[in-house]
Write an enzyme that holds these catalytic residues in place. Structure first.
Site, PDB file in Angstrom:
ATOM      1  N   GLU A  29      -6.198 -27.637 -16.242  1.00 20.93           N
ATOM      2  CA  GLU A  29      -6.384 -26.187 -16.344  1.00 20.93           C
ATOM      3  C   GLU A  29      -7.868 -25.846 -16.397  1.00 20.93           C
ATOM      4  OE1 GLU A  29      -6.374 -22.424 -19.216  1.00 20.93           O
ATOM      5  OE2 GLU A  29      -6.807 -24.481 -19.801  1.00 20.93           O
ATOM      6  N   ALA A  60       0.823  -1.218   0.000  1.00 21.40           N
ATOM      7  CA  ALA A  60       0.000   0.000   0.000  1.00 21.40           C
ATOM      8  C   ALA A  60       0.853   1.263   0.000  1.00 21.40           C
ATOM      9  CB  ALA A  60      -0.929   0.003   1.205  1.00 21.40           C
ATOM     10  N   ASN A  83      -1.587   6.426  -3.499  1.00 20.82           N
ATOM     11  CA  ASN A  83      -3.043   6.465  -3.303  1.00 20.82           C
ATOM     12  C   ASN A  83      -3.365   6.161  -1.840  1.00 20.82           C
ATOM     13  OD1 ASN A  83      -2.300   5.828  -6.057  1.00 20.82           O
ATOM     14  ND2 ASN A  83      -4.473   5.654  -6.492  1.00 20.82           N
ATOM     15  N   CYS A  97       4.016   0.433 -13.664  1.00 19.05           N
ATOM     16  CA  CYS A  97       4.085  -0.822 -12.905  1.00 19.05           C
ATOM     17  C   CYS A  97       5.498  -1.285 -12.572  1.00 19.05           C
ATOM     18  CB  CYS A  97       3.312  -1.927 -13.628  1.00 19.05           C
ATOM     19  SG  CYS A  97       4.003  -2.422 -15.223  1.00 19.05           S
ATOM     20  N   ASN A 135       2.780   2.890  -3.393  1.00 18.93           N
ATOM     21  CA  ASN A 135       2.020   3.849  -4.206  1.00 18.93           C
ATOM     22  C   ASN A 135       1.451   4.937  -3.301  1.00 18.93           C
ATOM     23  OD1 ASN A 135      -0.971   3.390  -3.563  1.00 18.93           O
ATOM     24  ND2 ASN A 135      -0.309   1.300  -4.018  1.00 18.93           N
ATOM     25  N   TRP A 155      -0.485   7.283 -16.049  1.00 24.30           N
ATOM     26  CA  TRP A 155      -0.572   6.463 -17.262  1.00 24.30           C
ATOM     27  C   TRP A 155      -1.138   7.233 -18.450  1.00 24.30           C
ATOM     28  CZ3 TRP A 155      -0.876   4.336 -12.453  1.00 24.30           C
ATOM     29  CH2 TRP A 155      -0.102   3.198 -12.202  1.00 24.30           C
ATOM     30  N   HIS A 177       2.483  -6.520 -17.475  1.00 20.43           N
ATOM     31  CA  HIS A 177       2.325  -5.921 -16.152  1.00 20.43           C
ATOM     32  C   HIS A 177       3.388  -6.543 -15.247  1.00 20.43           C
ATOM     33  CE1 HIS A 177       0.778  -4.026 -12.671  1.00 20.43           C
ATOM     34  NE2 HIS A 177       0.232  -5.099 -12.147  1.00 20.43           N
ATOM     35  N   ASP A 193       1.603  -6.691  -5.255  1.00 23.87           N
ATOM     36  CA  ASP A 193       1.532  -5.735  -6.369  1.00 23.87           C
ATOM     37  C   ASP A 193       1.251  -4.350  -5.807  1.00 23.87           C
ATOM     38  OD1 ASP A 193       1.184  -4.370  -8.719  1.00 23.87           O
ATOM     39  OD2 ASP A 193      -0.216  -5.802  -9.601  1.00 23.87           O
TER      40      ASP A 193
END
Length: 706
Positions: A450, A223, A228, A274, A226, A238, A333, A356
């Site tokens: 799968e 968290a 935000n 990213c 970034n 972006w 990404h 991420d």
């Protein structure tokens, strides 16, 4: 006899640093890892009697308490491995004594204050010996972050440079990145990131008490990297406009970003995308002692509504309709994986965990993602903490194309677009080659296993337990559609199409391609072909249209025809972004209402070579030679080489390049003086206002001076 006093402390930096693999941290405080002995030598006012003990106090964070495990009081005795701090006398000579301290393998990490007093002195007469820093310990079998491979520990904890893979599935390119976790102030900055988190601001004592747990710490860092929701480190952008900040592609590593955030009093640094978020998070987690790597996923889904499909709306030229298209498929990404046990989930889910820091969707009210067990993703256990559905979709979602008609009807279109989640890549251990780890995330495409996992994940996503209600897709001007409707197969058209590159696509040159159409039937067919081209960001967001043309093609039975497609340099030069990417689309309208969308992502190539002229030795100057070429058919005057490399030079080096005529090559030489031995990464970028940065790197093996 007078009570004994502690007059001096020797932290044994060199011995402890070597034993704990922390000797490269440049800070004045001792840095050690939890669950492992470290030694101190104390000078005393007199010899300590054999029955006298030394009583130590360690405390970390505000309002430290034994109840919260942020404070411990213990005395020299027999060393014991367990959940408590222990200490033992090692040797005593004259008025000095060496003691060993052992922290629990689940101790809170962070900056500690160490105090001590002989047992003969009364309480509250402790002498403050100073501060030390305790980190996670991947070398300790009892630590949740234990990694049982020395080669992997060297790579994922101690390596201060690496490679991040970018580009497109068919043309993957390596970019060097300087993690720099051992650079000046970086450890202190990483600890500050934890202290700046909303959790710490709200309840600092409780927050610090949770810092024994890698699940908690990594989620906080996810968290905080970034900006935000908090004054985190990096602000994302972006839109292709980077005024008032740095273009994300101009960063060569994490050090400048972290130092700028810290020196700017925690003002978010502009700008990141990213790979920048992933590079910074890798630095922070390696610095704190958690084995971490950077992972790139090609054709990565951003599924905004959790329905396991990426729905793209296009017009009759195959151009993306952005006001309708909420989901997206990025060319690539980049995220992180960290290695630790999942005490909250059970041992089946230990190992690599997805994290991420790129702000895409909120998780429990904040922009963060993970840790999500890679094993859980592969097995379809998307209900497990944290953020399994989003990560599962990134590598498994369906890509569905809809033709949007002017009367607001939509029609499913067959598309040749590749499957989501391809060529999932990370840097190899001990080399810069690419390792494909797709098999860690999913079973072989099209296999029975799968399909079983996919079906299991869909059921869990739609279950009452997982979501509380059956989620619906909501689209502007589009009726809600059940997920099941999207799985209906679309009719395969009676023609095939493919873009072929006729010459390598080089920055500054015209692009020459052919659209190859093949009639699969024994009857003649007429095809209307609408071709469009746009410069794009790596998220596949269109920037500017550079091509639009239509053709009518007659295809005889089983005939193949090639339609030439040329895009001149003058057509794309004004709108090309730093990503150097162009998207071509051809909407093929076949008789009897069949429709086929053909797409091609192109990354323009460039050129730079770096050579080291002679052996590299610590403390000895060596010359580096760089060969650059002006890629344009016009002269350029403002080129600069930007050079960076941890352990090779201090900070960044900027070297002016003479004016270059069209296609002219130039050799530039400069000197570096390595300060650290081992494999070191040197990054060299050719920067100009007339074309996107041309990036290169080389690994230099630096020998220790004899």
């Amino acid at each position: 006899m007078a009570g004994v006093r502690i007059t001096k402390v020797d932290w044994q930096h060199s011995k402890n640093g070597a034993a704990h693999h922390t000797q490269d941290y440049p800070c004045s405080e001792l840095v050690v890892r939890r669950g492992q002995l470290f030694s101190l030598t104390l000078d005393l006012s007199r010899v300590l009697d054999s029955e006298e003990a030394l009583i130590f106090t360690v405390e970390t964070g505000p309002h430290a308490s034994e109840a919260l495990h942020t404070k411990a009081v213990f005395q020299t005795a027999e060393l014991e491995i367990g959940d408590t701090w222990t200490a033992a006398k090692e040797e005593q000579t004259e008025n000095t004594i060496t003691v060993s301290l052992l922290s629990p393998s689940n101790a809170v990490i962070g900056r500690y204050l160490l105090s001590a007093r002989p047992s003969s002195r009364r309480k509250h007469s402790d002498r403050k010996l100073g501060q030390f820093i305790l980190l996670f310990n991947p070398w300790c079998p009892e630590d949740d972050v234990f990694l049982d491979s020395e080669e992997e520990r060297q790579e994922y904890v101690l390596n201060d440079s690496g490679v991040i893979f970018r580009g497109v599935e068919k043309h993957i390119r390596a970019q060097g990145w300087n993690y720099g976790q051992f650079e000046e102030d970086i450890l202190n900055i990483c600890l500050s990131i934890l202290d700046r988190s909303p959790s710490h601001q709200e309840d600092p004592a409780t927050d610090v008490s949770h810092r024994h747990d890698p699940v908690y710490v990594t989620r906080i860092i996810s968290a905080m990297v970034n900006s935000n929701n908090d004054r985190g480190v990096v602000q994302g952008q972006w839109q292709g406009k980077y005024g008032g900040g740095t273009n994300p592609l101009n960063w060569r590593g994490s050090v400048a970003i972290l130092q700028k955030w810290f020196k700017g009093r925690y003002k978010p640094v502009k700008y990141g995308q990213c790979w920048v978020f992933a590079g910074v998070m890798c630095t922070v987690l390696r610095c704190l002692g958690i084995a971490t790597r950077v992972v790139s996923n090609f054709n990565s889904a951003h599924d905004t509504d959790g329905n396991l499909s990426v729905d793209k709306y296009v017009d009759s030229y195959g151009r993306t309709l952005e006001d309708l298209t909420e989901d997206s498929m990025w060319n690539f990404h980049v995220w992180n994986e960290s290695w630790f046990a999942r005490q909250d989930l059970g041992p089946s889910y230990d190992g690599w965990q997805v994290l991420d820091a790129t702000p895409q969707e909120e998780s429990e009210g904040m922009f963060r993602c993970g840790p999500a067990s890679v094993t859980a993703i592969r097995e379809g256990d998307v209900h497990l903490a944290h953020d399994g559905p989003f990560v599962f979709a990134e590598v498994n979602a369906d890509y569905i194309t809809w033709l949007w008609h002017e009367d607001k009807r939509r029609e499913r279109v067959y598309s040749d677009t590749k499957k989501i989640g391809r060529c999932i890549s990370t840097k190899a251990v001990g080399s810069d080659s690419r390792v494909d780890i797709t098999g860690l995330y999913k079973y072989p495409e099209g296999s029975r296993k799968e399909r079983q996992v996919y079906s299991k994940a869909v059921k869990k996503l739609l279950s009452v337990e997982a979501w509380g209600r059956r989620r619906r897709i909501r689209r502007a001007s589009v009726r809600g559609v059940w997920r099941d409707d999207l799985l209906e197969p679309v009719t395969k058209p009676s023609i095939t199409g493919k873009f072929k590159v006729l010459e390598p696509p080089v920055l500054g040159q015209d692009l020459k391609l052919a659209l190859c159409l093949t009639n699969l039937t024994a009857r003649a067919q007429r095809v209307r072909v609408n071709v469009s081209g746009a410069t794009i960001l790596y998220t596949r967001k269109p920037v500017a249209e550079i091509l639009r043309e239509s053709h009518t093609v007659k295809l005889g039975p089983l005939e193949e025809k090639k339609i030439p497609v040329t895009i001149s340099y003058s057509q794309y030069k004004g709108d090309l972004t730093e990503d150097k990417k162009i998207l071509l689309a051809a909407m093929c309208l076949v008789s009897k209402g069949e429709k086929l969308l053909v797409e091609k992502d192109i990354t323009l190539e460039d050129f730079i070579t770096i050579k080291v002229l002679g052996p590299a030795v610590v403390g000895v100057t060596v010359t580096v030679e760089v060969l650059v070429i002006n890629p344009l058919s016009e002269s350029v005057k403002d080129c600069v080489l930007m050079v960076e490399g941890s352990g090779l030079l201090q900070g960044q080096l900027s070297i002016e390049v003479p004016s270059l005529q069209p296609q002219e090559k130039a050799l530039i030489q400069f000197n570096i003086t390595p300060s650290k031995s081992g494999p070191r990464q040197l990054q060299v970028d050719l920067v100009s206002s007339q074309f996107p940065d041309i990036k290169g790197f080389v690994i230099i093996h630096v020998a220790t001076a004899k």
